[in-house]
Design a protein around this motif. Structure first.
Motif, PDB file in Angstrom:
ATOM      1  N   LEU A 125       0.829  -1.208   0.000  1.00 33.76           N
ATOM      2  CA  LEU A 125       0.000   0.000   0.000  1.00 33.76           C
ATOM      3  C   LEU A 125       0.867   1.263   0.000  1.00 33.76           C
ATOM      4  N   HIS A 126       1.931   1.265   0.794  1.00 40.66           N
ATOM      5  CA  HIS A 126       2.847   2.409   0.852  1.00 40.66           C
ATOM      6  C   HIS A 126       3.432   2.674  -0.536  1.00 40.66           C
ATOM      7  N   GLU A 127       3.900   1.619  -1.174  1.00 41.92           N
ATOM      8  CA  GLU A 127       4.502   1.741  -2.504  1.00 41.92           C
ATOM      9  C   GLU A 127       3.478   2.190  -3.548  1.00 41.92           C
ATOM     10  N   ALA A 128       2.278   1.591  -3.513  1.00 42.81           N
ATOM     11  CA  ALA A 128       1.230   1.935  -4.479  1.00 42.81           C
ATOM     12  C   ALA A 128       0.812   3.398  -4.324  1.00 42.81           C
ATOM     13  N   LEU A 129       0.668   3.857  -3.101  1.00 46.06           N
ATOM     14  CA  LEU A 129       0.301   5.250  -2.848  1.00 46.06           C
ATOM     15  C   LEU A 129       1.367   6.199  -3.377  1.00 46.06           C
ATOM     16  N   THR A 130       2.626   5.882  -3.091  1.00 45.31           N
ATOM     17  CA  THR A 130       3.742   6.719  -3.524  1.00 45.31           C
ATOM     18  C   THR A 130       3.827   6.755  -5.050  1.00 45.31           C
ATOM     19  N   GLU A 131       3.698   5.589  -5.676  1.00 46.31           N
ATOM     20  CA  GLU A 131       3.743   5.525  -7.142  1.00 46.31           C
ATOM     21  C   GLU A 131       2.606   6.315  -7.774  1.00 46.31           C
ATOM     22  N   ALA A 132       1.463   6.353  -7.111  1.00 43.48           N
ATOM     23  CA  ALA A 132       0.308   7.089  -7.630  1.00 43.48           C
ATOM     24  C   ALA A 132       0.461   8.600  -7.443  1.00 43.48           C
ATOM     25  N   GLY A 133       1.452   9.017  -6.634  1.00 40.98           N
ATOM     26  CA  GLY A 133       1.689  10.435  -6.430  1.00 40.98           C
ATOM     27  C   GLY A 133       1.196  10.994  -5.118  1.00 40.98           C
ATOM     28  N   HIS A 134       0.703  10.117  -4.235  1.00 45.69           N
ATOM     29  CA  HIS A 134       0.235  10.569  -2.924  1.00 45.69           C
ATOM     30  C   HIS A 134       1.392  10.588  -1.930  1.00 45.69           C
ATOM     31  N   GLN A 135       1.187  11.267  -0.808  1.00 44.55           N
ATOM     32  CA  GLN A 135       2.186  11.384   0.243  1.00 44.55           C
ATOM     33  C   GLN A 135       1.781  10.490   1.418  1.00 44.55           C
ATOM     34  N   VAL A 136       2.630   9.538   1.804  1.00 41.38           N
ATOM     35  CA  VAL A 136       2.355   8.711   2.981  1.00 41.38           C
ATOM     36  C   VAL A 136       2.959   9.437   4.186  1.00 41.38           C
ATOM     37  N   LEU A 137       2.073   9.978   5.034  1.00 41.25           N
ATOM     38  CA  LEU A 137       2.520  10.771   6.182  1.00 41.25           C
ATOM     39  C   LEU A 137       2.876   9.912   7.385  1.00 41.25           C
ATOM     40  N   ASP A 138       2.224   8.754   7.505  1.00 43.23           N
ATOM     41  CA  ASP A 138       2.458   7.916   8.681  1.00 43.23           C
ATOM     42  C   ASP A 138       2.132   6.478   8.340  1.00 43.23           C
ATOM     43  N   ARG A 139       2.761   5.572   9.065  1.00 45.53           N
ATOM     44  CA  ARG A 139       2.496   4.142   8.910  1.00 45.53           C
ATOM     45  C   ARG A 139       2.660   3.497  10.277  1.00 45.53           C
ATOM     46  N   ALA A 140       1.721   2.618  10.628  1.00 48.08           N
ATOM     47  CA  ALA A 140       1.755   1.976  11.941  1.00 48.08           C
ATOM     48  C   ALA A 140       1.289   0.533  11.820  1.00 48.08           C
ATOM     49  N   ILE A 141       1.703  -0.260  12.804  1.00 46.30           N
ATOM     50  CA  ILE A 141       1.231  -1.638  12.939  1.00 46.30           C
ATOM     51  C   ILE A 141       0.717  -1.782  14.362  1.00 46.30           C
ATOM     52  N   VAL A 142      -0.520  -2.263  14.497  1.00 44.80           N
ATOM     53  CA  VAL A 142      -1.093  -2.501  15.824  1.00 44.80           C
ATOM     54  C   VAL A 142      -1.698  -3.904  15.864  1.00 44.80           C
ATOM     55  N   PRO A 143      -1.762  -4.503  17.054  1.00 44.84           N
ATOM     56  CA  PRO A 143      -2.392  -5.822  17.167  1.00 44.84           C
ATOM     57  C   PRO A 143      -3.907  -5.728  17.007  1.00 44.84           C
ATOM     58  N   ASP A 144      -4.542  -6.894  16.848  1.00 42.89           N
ATOM     59  CA  ASP A 144      -6.004  -6.978  16.761  1.00 42.89           C
ATOM     60  C   ASP A 144      -6.611  -6.602  18.115  1.00 42.89           C
ATOM     61  N   ASN A 145      -6.678  -5.321  18.390  1.00 40.32           N
ATOM     62  CA  ASN A 145      -7.254  -4.815  19.628  1.00 40.32           C
ATOM     63  C   ASN A 145      -8.042  -3.559  19.275  1.00 40.32           C
ATOM     64  N   ARG A 146      -9.353  -3.619  19.462  1.00 38.91           N
ATOM     65  CA  ARG A 146     -10.203  -2.526  18.978  1.00 38.91           C
ATOM     66  C   ARG A 146      -9.822  -1.175  19.552  1.00 38.91           C
ATOM     67  N   TYR A 147      -9.315  -1.127  20.783  1.00 36.52           N
ATOM     68  CA  TYR A 147      -8.992   0.151  21.399  1.00 36.52           C
ATOM     69  C   TYR A 147      -7.675   0.722  20.870  1.00 36.52           C
ATOM     70  N   ARG A 148      -6.715  -0.153  20.574  1.00 38.07           N
ATOM     71  CA  ARG A 148      -5.454   0.299  19.967  1.00 38.07           C
ATOM     72  C   ARG A 148      -5.711   0.788  18.545  1.00 38.07           C
ATOM     73  N   ILE A 149      -6.525   0.039  17.804  1.00 34.73           N
ATOM     74  CA  ILE A 149      -6.874   0.436  16.436  1.00 34.73           C
ATOM     75  C   ILE A 149      -7.580   1.790  16.468  1.00 34.73           C
ATOM     76  N   ARG A 150      -8.566   1.896  17.332  1.00 35.05           N
ATOM     77  CA  ARG A 150      -9.369   3.117  17.446  1.00 35.05           C
ATOM     78  C   ARG A 150      -8.503   4.312  17.841  1.00 35.05           C
ATOM     79  N   ALA A 151      -7.547   4.099  18.739  1.00 29.58           N
ATOM     80  CA  ALA A 151      -6.688   5.205  19.193  1.00 29.58           C
ATOM     81  C   ALA A 151      -5.848   5.750  18.041  1.00 29.58           C
ATOM     82  N   VAL A 152      -5.240   4.855  17.255  1.00 29.39           N
ATOM     83  CA  VAL A 152      -4.403   5.297  16.141  1.00 29.39           C
ATOM     84  C   VAL A 152      -5.250   5.995  15.075  1.00 29.39           C
ATOM     85  N   VAL A 153      -6.355   5.365  14.695  1.00 35.25           N
ATOM     86  CA  VAL A 153      -7.201   5.938  13.655  1.00 35.25           C
ATOM     87  C   VAL A 153      -7.808   7.264  14.127  1.00 35.25           C
ATOM     88  N   SER A 154      -8.207   7.333  15.392  1.00 32.79           N
ATOM     89  CA  SER A 154      -8.756   8.585  15.939  1.00 32.79           C
ATOM     90  C   SER A 154      -7.745   9.716  15.866  1.00 32.79           C
TER      91      SER A 154
END
Length: 171
Positions: free
Chosen positions: A33-62
Motif C-alpha cells: 500500500l505504501h509503494e502503491a500510494l507513492t507511485e500514484a503520487g500521494h504522500q504517505v505521512l504515517d504508517r503503523a502496525i497494531v495488534p487486533d485490539n479494537r482500542y489500539r486500532i481506534r486510538a491510532v485511527v482517531s
C-alpha cells in the motif's frame, strides 16, 4: 482553487496494518500500500502496525482523524470473521458516514477470486472529520484488488463522474 478537472491532486495518507504477528520488515501488505500510494503520487505521512485490539486500532485511527494533515487512512487486516478480528468494530463507531458501496463492491469483485468465501470479508469504508477511511483484508492480494479496482480511482480527482477528493479536509 486553481485545480481544473484534469489535475491530479496528491493526498496525505496514513497506512495502518492490523496484525498480531507482523513487523515493518514482514508487513508485505502495508509495504504494498505504501509503494502503491507513492507511485500514484500521494504522500504517505504515517504508517503503523497494531495488534487486533479494537482500542489500539481506534486510538491510532482517531489520532489521524483528528489531525489537520491526514486526509485518507488505509487499514489492512482485522476484517475477517475470526474471533480476534475487530477492525470493523473498532472503526465503525468513528464514522460520521459509512460508504456502504465500498464493502459491497469489494465483495463483488472478490467473488472472482475467492467465490463464496467473500461473504466472510467485512471490508468497509467511511468518512470522519473529512478523513476517508478504508479497511480491507490483510492479504496482499486483497490490498492490491481494493487499491487497483476501487480505492486508487476514488482518490483521483480526475475520476468521473465522481470521486472522494472533494469531500476531504484541506490540510
Amino acid at each position: 482553487m486553481g485545480n481544473s478537472s484534469s489535475d491530479f491532486i496528491p493526498l496525505n495518507v496514513a497506512v495502518l496494518t492490523v496484525s498480531d504477528r507482523h513487523s515493518v520488515d514482514s508487513d508485505s501488505s502495508g509495504s504494498y500500500l505504501h509503494e502503491a500510494l507513492t507511485e500514484a503520487g500521494h504522500q504517505v505521512l504515517d504508517r503503523a502496525i497494531v495488534p487486533d485490539n479494537r482500542y489500539r486500532i481506534r486510538a491510532v485511527v482517531s489520532s489521524w482523524i483528528a489531525s489537520r494533515d491526514v486526509q485518507v487512512v488505509l487499514i489492512n487486516g482485522g476484517t475477517g470473521f475470526n474471533d480476534k478480528n475487530c477492525t470493523p468494530e473498532a472503526i465503525g463507531p468513528l464514522f460520521d458516514r459509512e460508504v456502504e458501496g465500498f464493502g459491497e463492491l469489494f465483495r463483488m469483485i472478490s467473488w472472482e477470486d475467492i467465490a463464496t468465501s467473500t461473504v466472510q470479508s467485512r471490508a468497509l469504508a467511511g468518512i470522519a472529520n473529512g478523513t476517508l477511511i478504508f479497511a480491507v483484508p490483510g492479504s496482499t492480494g486483497a490490498c492490491q484488488l481494493a487499491w487497483e479496482r476501487i480505492i486508487q480511482p476514488q482518490l483521483d480527482a480526475r475520476t468521473r463522474p465522481c470521486h472522494f477528493v472533494s469531500h476531504l479536509k484541506k490540510p
